[in-house]
Design a protein around this motif. Structure first.
Motif, PDB file in Angstrom:
ATOM      1  N   SER A  27       0.852  -1.184   0.000  1.00 44.49           N
ATOM      2  CA  SER A  27       0.000   0.000   0.000  1.00 44.49           C
ATOM      3  C   SER A  27       0.894   1.242   0.000  1.00 44.49           C
ATOM      4  CB  SER A  27      -0.903  -0.016   1.237  1.00 44.49           C
ATOM      5  OG  SER A  27      -1.736   1.112   1.228  1.00 44.49           O
ATOM      6  N   PRO A  28       0.991   1.933  -1.152  1.00 45.70           N
ATOM      7  CA  PRO A  28       1.836   3.130  -1.186  1.00 45.70           C
ATOM      8  C   PRO A  28       1.346   4.220  -0.230  1.00 45.70           C
ATOM      9  CG  PRO A  28       0.781   2.762  -3.325  1.00 45.70           C
ATOM     10  CD  PRO A  28       0.383   1.651  -2.433  1.00 45.70           C
ATOM     11  N   THR A  29       0.028   4.302  -0.068  1.00 44.23           N
ATOM     12  CA  THR A  29      -0.578   5.258   0.853  1.00 44.23           C
ATOM     13  C   THR A  29      -1.937   4.702   1.269  1.00 44.23           C
ATOM     14  OG1 THR A  29      -1.090   7.614   1.180  1.00 44.23           O
ATOM     15  CG2 THR A  29      -1.642   6.672  -0.966  1.00 44.23           C
ATOM     16  N   LYS A  30      -2.542   5.286   2.260  1.00 44.73           N
ATOM     17  CA  LYS A  30      -3.799   4.769   2.798  1.00 44.73           C
ATOM     18  C   LYS A  30      -4.884   4.699   1.719  1.00 44.73           C
ATOM     19  CE  LYS A  30      -7.041   5.414   6.548  1.00 44.73           C
ATOM     20  NZ  LYS A  30      -7.455   6.228   7.677  1.00 44.73           N
ATOM     21  N   ASP A  72      10.757   4.997   0.526  1.00 45.32           N
ATOM     22  CA  ASP A  72      10.201   6.300   0.190  1.00 45.32           C
ATOM     23  C   ASP A  72      11.317   7.066  -0.510  1.00 45.32           C
ATOM     24  OD1 ASP A  72       9.018   8.764  -0.006  1.00 45.32           O
ATOM     25  OD2 ASP A  72       8.867   9.111   2.154  1.00 45.32           O
ATOM     26  N   PHE A  73      11.458   6.868  -1.810  1.00 46.16           N
ATOM     27  CA  PHE A  73      12.599   7.384  -2.548  1.00 46.16           C
ATOM     28  C   PHE A  73      12.597   8.895  -2.731  1.00 46.16           C
ATOM     29  CE2 PHE A  73      12.586   2.909  -3.862  1.00 46.16           C
ATOM     30  CZ  PHE A  73      13.914   2.587  -3.628  1.00 46.16           C
ATOM     31  N   ASN A  74      11.435   9.544  -2.651  1.00 46.07           N
ATOM     32  CA  ASN A  74      11.400  11.004  -2.781  1.00 46.07           C
ATOM     33  C   ASN A  74      10.996  11.697  -1.484  1.00 46.07           C
ATOM     34  OD1 ASN A  74       8.747  10.125  -3.000  1.00 46.07           O
ATOM     35  ND2 ASN A  74       8.180  11.676  -4.505  1.00 46.07           N
ATOM     36  N   PHE A  75      10.959  10.962  -0.387  1.00 51.94           N
ATOM     37  CA  PHE A  75      10.810  11.504   0.963  1.00 51.94           C
ATOM     38  C   PHE A  75       9.518  12.297   1.159  1.00 51.94           C
ATOM     39  CE2 PHE A  75      15.184  11.319  -0.516  1.00 51.94           C
ATOM     40  CZ  PHE A  75      15.694  10.360   0.336  1.00 51.94           C
ATOM     41  N   ASP A  76       8.429  11.813   0.544  1.00 54.67           N
ATOM     42  CA  ASP A  76       7.139  12.486   0.687  1.00 54.67           C
ATOM     43  C   ASP A  76       6.186  11.733   1.606  1.00 54.67           C
ATOM     44  OD1 ASP A  76       6.534  10.320  -0.916  1.00 54.67           O
ATOM     45  OD2 ASP A  76       5.528  11.485  -2.479  1.00 54.67           O
ATOM     46  N   GLY A  77       6.680  10.673   2.263  1.00 54.76           N
ATOM     47  CA  GLY A  77       5.848   9.903   3.180  1.00 54.76           C
ATOM     48  C   GLY A  77       5.033   8.815   2.499  1.00 54.76           C
ATOM     49  N   VAL A  78       5.254   8.599   1.213  1.00 58.23           N
ATOM     50  CA  VAL A  78       4.512   7.622   0.430  1.00 58.23           C
ATOM     51  C   VAL A  78       5.485   6.531  -0.027  1.00 58.23           C
ATOM     52  CG1 VAL A  78       3.150   7.305  -1.682  1.00 58.23           C
ATOM     53  CG2 VAL A  78       2.866   9.367  -0.324  1.00 58.23           C
ATOM     54  N   GLN A  79       5.011   5.283  -0.022  1.00 53.81           N
ATOM     55  CA  GLN A  79       5.847   4.141  -0.391  1.00 53.81           C
ATOM     56  C   GLN A  79       6.057   4.073  -1.908  1.00 53.81           C
ATOM     57  OE1 GLN A  79       7.126   2.258   2.011  1.00 53.81           O
ATOM     58  NE2 GLN A  79       8.035   0.621   0.856  1.00 53.81           N
ATOM     59  N   ARG A  97      16.015   1.234 -11.507  1.00 52.35           N
ATOM     60  CA  ARG A  97      14.971   2.091 -12.068  1.00 52.35           C
ATOM     61  C   ARG A  97      14.011   2.355 -10.922  1.00 52.35           C
ATOM     62  NH1 ARG A  97      13.019  -0.080 -17.844  1.00 52.35           N
ATOM     63  NH2 ARG A  97      11.698   1.761 -17.668  1.00 52.35           N
ATOM     64  N   VAL A  98      13.770   3.630 -10.624  1.00 52.08           N
ATOM     65  CA  VAL A  98      12.992   4.043  -9.460  1.00 52.08           C
ATOM     66  C   VAL A  98      11.635   4.559  -9.924  1.00 52.08           C
ATOM     67  CG1 VAL A  98      12.929   5.621  -7.488  1.00 52.08           C
ATOM     68  CG2 VAL A  98      15.109   4.609  -8.204  1.00 52.08           C
ATOM     69  N   PHE A  99      10.586   4.100  -9.233  1.00 55.90           N
ATOM     70  CA  PHE A  99       9.217   4.485  -9.566  1.00 55.90           C
ATOM     71  C   PHE A  99       8.575   5.129  -8.340  1.00 55.90           C
ATOM     72  CE2 PHE A  99      10.551   1.213 -12.412  1.00 55.90           C
ATOM     73  CZ  PHE A  99      10.074   1.631 -13.641  1.00 55.90           C
ATOM     74  N   ILE A 100       8.117   6.372  -8.522  1.00 48.90           N
ATOM     75  CA  ILE A 100       7.558   7.193  -7.447  1.00 48.90           C
ATOM     76  C   ILE A 100       6.043   7.210  -7.567  1.00 48.90           C
ATOM     77  CG2 ILE A 100       7.517   9.530  -6.472  1.00 48.90           C
ATOM     78  CD1 ILE A 100      10.245   8.133  -6.282  1.00 48.90           C
ATOM     79  N   PHE A 108       2.302   5.348 -10.734  1.00 51.06           N
ATOM     80  CA  PHE A 108       3.739   5.348 -10.488  1.00 51.06           C
ATOM     81  C   PHE A 108       4.426   5.945 -11.701  1.00 51.06           C
ATOM     82  CE2 PHE A 108       2.512   2.066  -7.481  1.00 51.06           C
ATOM     83  CZ  PHE A 108       3.312   2.374  -6.391  1.00 51.06           C
ATOM     84  N   GLU A 109       5.328   6.896 -11.463  1.00 48.38           N
ATOM     85  CA  GLU A 109       6.090   7.517 -12.537  1.00 48.38           C
ATOM     86  C   GLU A 109       7.566   7.246 -12.308  1.00 48.38           C
ATOM     87  OE1 GLU A 109       5.166  11.646 -13.081  1.00 48.38           O
ATOM     88  OE2 GLU A 109       3.007  11.259 -13.152  1.00 48.38           O
ATOM     89  N   GLU A 110       8.288   6.980 -13.395  1.00 45.47           N
ATOM     90  CA  GLU A 110       9.712   6.693 -13.262  1.00 45.47           C
ATOM     91  C   GLU A 110      10.469   7.981 -12.973  1.00 45.47           C
ATOM     92  OE1 GLU A 110      13.279   4.137 -15.320  1.00 45.47           O
ATOM     93  OE2 GLU A 110      11.372   4.323 -16.376  1.00 45.47           O
TER      94      GLU A 110
END
Length: 154
Positions: A27-30, A72-79, A97-100, A108-110
């Motif tokens: 779950s990336p977010t609630k 949390d690769f971009n440190f926004d609190g989301v997985q 390859r990182v997906f945010i 999800f965007e690369e």
């Protein structure tokens, strides 16, 4: 003779194991469920929430085995997640390859690094809120620092 039959059976089983798909749900977010199915060099992504549903496939054209990493690769609190593999040579470098996860779009965007062609030997520096990776300039390895404090929010 029984040993030979057992050995052949085990060998056959070992050849089929890499063909099995690796399925991970998180779950990336609630209120959002993401399912990743990694099968060979293909990744199927399915994202579902009450308001949005997305499904797509990414082909990595990879020779080596692929692995999933969650953070949390971009440190926004989301997985978020990354897919990585060892290089084709001596297995010295890890290519990522990182997906945010984008909350507004539900997709999800690369992510691309701030320097170099991709994330090599990626490290997550939570204290500095930066992604550290390696890139080469004139065959000399250098450190790339990808930061998020200067980026505009999505």
């Amino acid at each position: 003779m029984q040993f030979k039959t057992l050995a052949v059976s085990l060998l056959g089983l070992m050849w089929t194991i890499p063909a099995l798909a690796q399925t991970t749900t998180f779950s990336p977010t609630k209120g959002v469920d993401a399912t990743l199915v990694l099968e060979g060099s293909k990744l199927n992504i399915a994202v579902k929430s009450e308001t949005h549903s997305e499904s797509r496939t990414i082909d990595f054209e990879a020779e080596n085995e692929l692995y999933l990493q969650f953070d949390d690769f971009n440190f926004d609190g989301v997985q978020d997640f990354a897919v990585w593999q060892l290089d084709d040579g001596m297995g010295t470098y890890h290519y990522y390859r990182v997906f945010i996860y984008q909350v507004k779009t539900g997709t999800f965007e690369e992510l691309q690094p701030d320097c170099g062609d991709g994330f090599v030997n990626l490290r997550v520096d939570k204290k500095r809120k930066a992604l550290l990776s390696t890139y080469w300039e004139m065959n000399i390895p250098k450190q790339c620092i990808t930061r998020f404090t200067k980026r505009k929010p999505e």
